[in-house]
Design a protein around this motif. Structure first.
Motif, short mmCIF file in Angstrom:
data_model
loop_
_atom_site.label_atom_id
_atom_site.label_comp_id
_atom_site.label_asym_id
_atom_site.label_seq_id
_atom_site.Cartn_x
_atom_site.Cartn_y
_atom_site.Cartn_z
N ASN A 164 0.82 -1.21 0.00
CA ASN A 164 0.00 0.00 0.00
C ASN A 164 0.86 1.26 0.00
O ASN A 164 0.53 2.26 -0.65
CB ASN A 164 -0.95 0.00 1.20
CG ASN A 164 -2.23 -0.78 0.94
OD1 ASN A 164 -2.75 -0.77 -0.18
ND2 ASN A 164 -2.74 -1.45 1.96
N ARG A 165 1.97 1.21 0.73
CA ARG A 165 2.90 2.35 0.74
C ARG A 165 3.51 2.55 -0.66
O ARG A 165 3.66 3.69 -1.12
CB ARG A 165 4.00 2.09 1.77
CG ARG A 165 4.91 3.29 1.99
CD ARG A 165 5.74 3.13 3.27
NE ARG A 165 6.53 1.91 3.25
CZ ARG A 165 6.36 0.89 4.08
NH1 ARG A 165 5.41 0.93 4.99
NH2 ARG A 165 7.13 -0.19 4.01
N ASP A 168 0.91 4.24 -2.81
CA ASP A 168 0.79 5.67 -2.49
C ASP A 168 1.92 6.47 -3.13
O ASP A 168 1.69 7.59 -3.63
CB ASP A 168 0.80 5.86 -0.98
CG ASP A 168 -0.46 5.34 -0.30
OD1 ASP A 168 -1.46 5.14 -1.01
OD2 ASP A 168 -0.44 5.12 0.93
N GLN A 169 3.14 5.93 -3.11
CA GLN A 169 4.26 6.65 -3.72
C GLN A 169 4.08 6.74 -5.23
O GLN A 169 4.36 7.78 -5.84
CB GLN A 169 5.58 5.95 -3.39
CG GLN A 169 6.80 6.73 -3.89
CD GLN A 169 8.10 6.00 -3.64
OE1 GLN A 169 8.11 4.87 -3.14
NE2 GLN A 169 9.21 6.63 -3.98
N ARG A 171 1.28 6.77 -6.85
CA ARG A 171 0.21 7.74 -7.10
C ARG A 171 0.77 9.17 -7.06
O ARG A 171 0.38 10.03 -7.87
CB ARG A 171 -0.89 7.58 -6.06
CG ARG A 171 -2.06 8.54 -6.26
CD ARG A 171 -3.10 8.40 -5.15
NE ARG A 171 -3.85 7.16 -5.24
CZ ARG A 171 -3.73 6.14 -4.41
NH1 ARG A 171 -2.87 6.21 -3.39
NH2 ARG A 171 -4.44 5.06 -4.56
N ASP A 187 -2.42 0.20 -10.07
CA ASP A 187 -3.44 0.25 -9.03
C ASP A 187 -4.38 -0.95 -9.14
O ASP A 187 -4.77 -1.56 -8.13
CB ASP A 187 -4.23 1.56 -9.17
CG ASP A 187 -5.07 1.86 -7.94
OD1 ASP A 187 -4.79 1.30 -6.86
OD2 ASP A 187 -6.02 2.66 -8.06
#
Length: 489
Positions: A164-165, A168-169, A171, A187
């Motif tokens: 998930n981290r 996020d990066q 994105r 994603d």
């Protein structure tokens, strides 16, 4: 002149001094303005082994990208892919440095030796861009199937928080790189692995995550190495003479006794026989006594030992039930429950708890494809031992599963006498660490031949024969296991 690095460039200030070093035989030229202090090795070897240093000199400020950023090595076609201000290509002794015009470093890219290493998030996004085949038949990007596998393996090892981290990066940097479309694809893959979306995946390891049964590909590689040899070779049938009656219970006792010895539960053989015959647990070592008795109750039950699994679910149910009975005297080891923490044996790390069930289910297919009971017995034993699904008692349970295959087929059991323990353990390590199954098969074949030649009509006769064959000797005593009727010292 100060000490020179392995690779370096000449310039107007150093050219004179470098020329003198070349004439003295201390350095040599291996490219335009490129020199090395290694005067012995092949230049092709030097460049390939030190490609990062060469890259930092030839294309300073570039970003290591595309497949090179994920593989961290020269590609199979001898290429290194980077991103920079303009397109450029340099070839040195078989290694081609290809610079593609693209964005400069972004947040997360790491400076190294005057160049930049792409963050994992950037590398994944770039590898999801369309890629045309270059001369030599190579793509600058890894195929999507390998991207899925790398993400699945990261999820296996680093768990949900890590992936998930990473998302996020990705994105955050996708708009800076102009890779919004690639982020949407990334994603989707991550969401599918986490079972919150339903994208189509190609890689089998990734698909297993999608189905909720992730597995350990490295453990299965070890199991497959054994399976490939077992499936391609014939094995003789070895009918048992101890399939029922008193001899069945005698061989079952020695099965239990030696299986516990391997794991460090050690009684004198007559002491262990008294525990089995009386059912009385010694007050001094109650847990060890329960180990002997629990194992015996499993391996001496003809009804239990004739049960073999027809499906992966049945295999797991049998595994849990037998472990429960074997470990009944050790409630702290959670009998019948799969482990919650990863277990180790020396430097060997066994399968992570989240991957236990999926790995067993994948391995079941290989087990089921084998026809000979000896081959199935070895496969299921090694599968359980390699996964190590429980906190403790894995070896005893694995050997019970093995001998169940043989009992069900009226074949001779495999027992590992005390003196033969080192050969047995070493063969397992050779298979796990070096993918060499031949030694394991040879050791188990010899152990089966040993049992086949012992008379189990009564305890006293079997004990005497085994004693003459050094079966009860300590492995450290430098004695070798002998075959009955073929005794030599």
């Amino acid at each position: 002149m100060k000490k020179l690095p392995l690779l370096f460039l000449s310039d107007s200030n150093t050219s004179g001094a470098i020329s003198r070093e070349v004439k003295a035989g201390r350095v040599r030229k291996i490219g335009p303005r490129l020199y090395t202090t290694n005067i012995n090795d092949d230049p092709a070897y030097i460049i390939r082994q030190n490609w990062l240093q060469a890259l930092s000199l030839l294309l300073p400020g570039c970003v290591v990208s595309n497949r090179t950023a994920l593989e961290s090595r020269v590609s199979p076609a001898g290429r290194v892919y980077v991103t920079g201000e303009y397109p450029r290509s340099l070839e040195l002794h078989g290694t081609k440095f290809i610079q593609i015009k693209g964005p400069p470093p972004v947040e997360g890219d790491t400076p190294l030796l005057g160049i930049f290493m792409s963050s994992r998030a950037r590398a994944l996004l770039e590898n999801l861009t369309p890629s045309r085949e270059r001369s030599g038949g190579e793509l600058k990007n890894l195929p999507r199937e390998l991207i899925e596998r790398r993400l699945a393996e990261q999820l296996n090892v680093e768990k949900e928080k890590s992936i998930n981290r990473l998302r996020d990066q990705a994105r955050l940097i996708a708009p800076q790189l102009g890779l919004e479309k690639e982020f949407a694809e990334l994603d989707d893959i991550i969401g599918t692995l986490l079972r919150t979306r339903k994208a189509t995946l190609a890689d089998p390891i990734a698909k297993a995550h999608q189905l909720g049964a992730p597995y350990d590909p490295h453990a299965l590689e070890h199991v497959e190495a054994l399976w490939s040899v077992l499936a391609s070779n014939p094995y003789k049938y070895c009918p048992t003479s101890s399939g029922s009656g008193p001899s069945f219970y005698t061989v079952a006792f020695f099965d239990s006794y030696f299986s516990n010895y391997i794991e460090g539960t050690r009684f004198q053989v007559d002491e262990a026989k008294e525990i089995v015959d009386s059912g009385v647990i010694p007050t001094i070592r109650p847990a060890d006594g329960h180990d002997i008795l629990g194992t015996y109750r499993v391996v001496s039950s003809l009804d239990n030992m004739r049960q073999t699994p027809g499906t992966a679910e049945e295999m797991i149910a049998l595994l849990r039930a037998r472990h429960t009975d074997i470990m009944v005297g050790r409630p702290d080891k959670r009998p019948g429950q799969f482990k919650k923490e990863t277990n180790f044996a020396g430097a060997t790390r066994f399968v992570d708890p989240d991957l236990v069930q999926g790995t067993l289910m994948q391995g079941f297919g290989m087990y089921k494809s084998l026809e000979h009971p000896f081959a199935r017995a070895l496969l299921i034993m090694f599968l359980v031992a390699e996964v190590h699904p429980f906190d403790d008692g894995n070896g005893r349970t694995a050997r019970a599963m093995m001998n169940s295959e043989l009992v069900a087929a009226d074949e001779t059991r495999i027992i590992i006498p005390s003196v033969f323990r080192n050969e047995y353990v070493a063969s397992l390590k050779r298979l796990t660490n070096h993918l060499q199954p031949e030694s394991f098969i040879s050791v188990m074949s010899f152990a089966r031949e040993f049992v086949f030649n012992v008379s189990f009509e009564d305890y006293g006769t079997a004990r005497l024969q085994m004693e003459e064959c050094h079966a009860f000797d300590d492995p450290a005593d430098d004695k070798k296991l002998l075959i009955p009727n073929n005794l030599s010292t």
